[in-house]
Design a protein around this motif. Structure first.
Motif, short mmCIF file in Angstrom:
data_model
loop_
_atom_site.label_atom_id
_atom_site.label_comp_id
_atom_site.label_asym_id
_atom_site.label_seq_id
_atom_site.Cartn_x
_atom_site.Cartn_y
_atom_site.Cartn_z
N ILE A 47 0.84 -1.20 0.00
CA ILE A 47 0.00 0.00 0.00
C ILE A 47 0.88 1.26 0.00
CG2 ILE A 47 -1.68 1.35 1.33
CD1 ILE A 47 -2.87 -1.30 2.29
N ALA A 66 1.05 4.12 -2.75
CA ALA A 66 0.72 5.49 -2.34
C ALA A 66 1.87 6.45 -2.68
CB ALA A 66 0.42 5.53 -0.84
N THR A 106 2.17 6.95 -6.49
CA THR A 106 1.05 7.73 -6.99
C THR A 106 1.25 9.21 -6.66
OG1 THR A 106 -0.45 5.86 -6.74
CG2 THR A 106 -1.46 8.03 -6.90
N TYR A 107 1.70 9.49 -5.43
CA TYR A 107 1.94 10.88 -5.02
C TYR A 107 3.04 11.52 -5.87
CZ TYR A 107 2.36 14.96 -1.98
OH TYR A 107 2.36 16.23 -1.49
N ARG A 116 1.59 12.52 -9.11
CA ARG A 116 0.69 13.67 -8.99
C ARG A 116 1.44 14.97 -8.79
NH1 ARG A 116 -3.50 10.35 -5.30
NH2 ARG A 116 -5.25 10.21 -6.77
N ALA A 130 -6.98 2.28 4.58
CA ALA A 130 -5.63 2.84 4.36
C ALA A 130 -5.40 3.12 2.88
CB ALA A 130 -4.58 1.85 4.88
N MET A 131 -5.85 2.21 1.99
CA MET A 131 -5.68 2.44 0.55
C MET A 131 -6.40 3.70 0.12
SD MET A 131 -6.09 -1.38 -1.06
CE MET A 131 -5.59 -1.06 -2.75
N LEU A 138 -4.56 6.87 1.58
CA LEU A 138 -3.18 7.10 1.13
C LEU A 138 -3.03 7.11 -0.39
CD1 LEU A 138 -1.36 4.80 3.74
CD2 LEU A 138 -1.63 7.29 3.81
N VAL A 139 -3.83 6.27 -1.09
CA VAL A 139 -3.70 6.19 -2.55
C VAL A 139 -4.73 7.10 -3.21
CG1 VAL A 139 -3.75 4.67 -4.56
CG2 VAL A 139 -2.84 3.82 -2.39
N PHE A 140 -5.98 7.03 -2.74
CA PHE A 140 -7.07 7.88 -3.25
C PHE A 140 -7.14 7.89 -4.78
CE2 PHE A 140 -8.89 12.27 -4.08
CZ PHE A 140 -10.19 11.87 -3.84
N ALA A 141 -7.38 6.71 -5.37
CA ALA A 141 -7.57 6.61 -6.82
C ALA A 141 -8.38 5.34 -7.08
CB ALA A 141 -6.23 6.54 -7.53
N ALA A 158 -7.12 2.39 -9.59
CA ALA A 158 -5.94 1.67 -9.09
C ALA A 158 -6.29 0.84 -7.86
CB ALA A 158 -4.83 2.66 -8.76
N HIS A 182 -2.09 15.61 -3.62
CA HIS A 182 -2.60 14.36 -3.07
C HIS A 182 -4.07 14.13 -3.42
CE1 HIS A 182 -2.92 10.82 -0.66
NE2 HIS A 182 -3.88 11.34 0.07
N MET A 216 -5.61 15.19 -6.09
CA MET A 216 -5.84 15.22 -7.53
C MET A 216 -6.56 13.95 -7.97
SD MET A 216 -2.99 15.43 -10.58
CE MET A 216 -2.21 16.88 -9.89
N ILE A 217 -7.67 14.11 -8.72
CA ILE A 217 -8.45 12.94 -9.11
C ILE A 217 -9.05 13.21 -10.50
CG2 ILE A 217 -10.63 13.68 -8.01
CD1 ILE A 217 -9.18 10.19 -7.52
#
Lengths: 102, 206
Positions: A6, A10, A13-14, A17, B35-36, B39-42, B45, B92, B94-95
């Motif tokens: 994870i 993360a 990905t950051y 971005r 947590a995904m 922390l990942v927020f997509a 994915a 962070h 951004m989507i």
């Protein structure tokens, strides 16, 4: 899923971005690279949808799940609201299983 | 614009809830989807990585597949670079949707407002949805009886459908899906999806 995996996802990905906003005026990727990244994302999403919709492990997933996915895909193609699309797919699969079709 | 953003929020809340429910009903502990999502927020994915793990693939293969999907945020970042300040938080959250809303505005102030409204609203709603889904998923028990295993492929299809209007993308996706499907019986989980990238060879030019 592990915490390390994870965090790798993360952090990477950051990095994707924040690179554009940080570099701003110094560098911009060309149209070819931009398009390649966009097409790659679509290719992966479709492959994942097809394999997870039609197969289970190394075999085909029977009838009920592919039927539900097919109903959802057709409704999504007709631009019905997202909620309707997902509920119809789930209801189709659940309904078939209720009738004993797996 | 606010009404459009609200509609996207409602839809994403449902998707988030299904992500949380699918994760725990597939046997993952509750902190994994939470947590995904923080922390990942997509969405794409997250579903991709979860799908690979639930199919028996390794967590690192799942992370790599998610990273390939999220590589699109590199060009997105250049596209909306001017409105992302302050950068550390703005990047962070951004989507896809907030990038689309920002690019659709005429002047920079409106673009900035659209980006931040959509990004922050979606970040909150997405994570609330996921937590709700985690609790709902625990109550459900066997998700297959309720057809929940059909939800995640359909979510992916609905998300990717607009991009398939491009002929080259459709061609690449069709070839990629065929390759993935044909190799699923013989290769370890997760690998067939990565192999789908050979479809890029027939993508052609824009």
């Amino acid at each position: 899923m592990t915490i390390v995996a994870i965090l790798v996802l993360a952090a990477g990905t950051y990095a994707f971005r924040i690179t554009g906003p940080l570099l701003r005026d110094r560098f911009r990727p060309g149209p070819r690279v931009t398009r390649l990244l966009a097409v790659a994302a679509s290719v992966l999403l479709v492959a994942l949808a097809v394999t997870s919709g039609l197969t289970r492990g190394h075999d085909l997933a029977g009838w009920s799940r592919p039927a539900g996915v097919l109903v959802g895909a057709v409704l999504a193609g007709r631009k019905l609201p997202f909620l309707v699309v997902v509920v119809a797919a789930v209801a189709t699969t659940a309904g078939l299983r209720l009738l004993g079709v797996h | 614009m606010l009404a459009d953003i609200l509609l996207v929020c409602v839809a994403d809340c449902v998707v988030g809830a299904s992500f949380g429910a699918i994760a725990v009903s597939g046997g993952q502990p509750g902190w994994v989807p939470v947590a995904m999502s923080l922390l990942v927020f997509a969405g794409g994915a997250q579903f991709a990585a979860l799908g690979i793990v639930l199919a028996g693939g390794s967590p690192i293969a799942a992370a790599l597949a998610g990273l390939v999907l999220n590589a699109r945020y590199l060009p997105f970042g250049f596209a909306v670079a001017d409105v992302v300040r302050p950068t550390a938080v703005g990047a962070h959250v951004m989507i896809d949707e907030s990038v689309a809303f920002a690019l659709a505005q005429r002047d920079r102030e409106q673009a900035r407002a659209a980006y931040w409204t959509c990004s922050l609203a979606l970040f909150v709603i997405w994570n609330v949805g996921v937590v709700a889904g985690v609790f709902a998923g625990r109550l459900i028990g066997d998700p297959n009886a309720f057809g929940l295993d059909a939800a995640s492929p359909v979510v992916l299809i609905a998300l990717v459908l607009p991009a398939l209007r491009d002929r080259g993308t459709l061609r690449a996706a069709a070839v990629g899906a065929a390759v993935a499907l044909a190799t699923t019986p013989v290769l370890p989980p997760g690998v067939p999806v990565a192999l789908a990238l050979v479809g890029l060879l027939v993508a052609g030019r824009a």
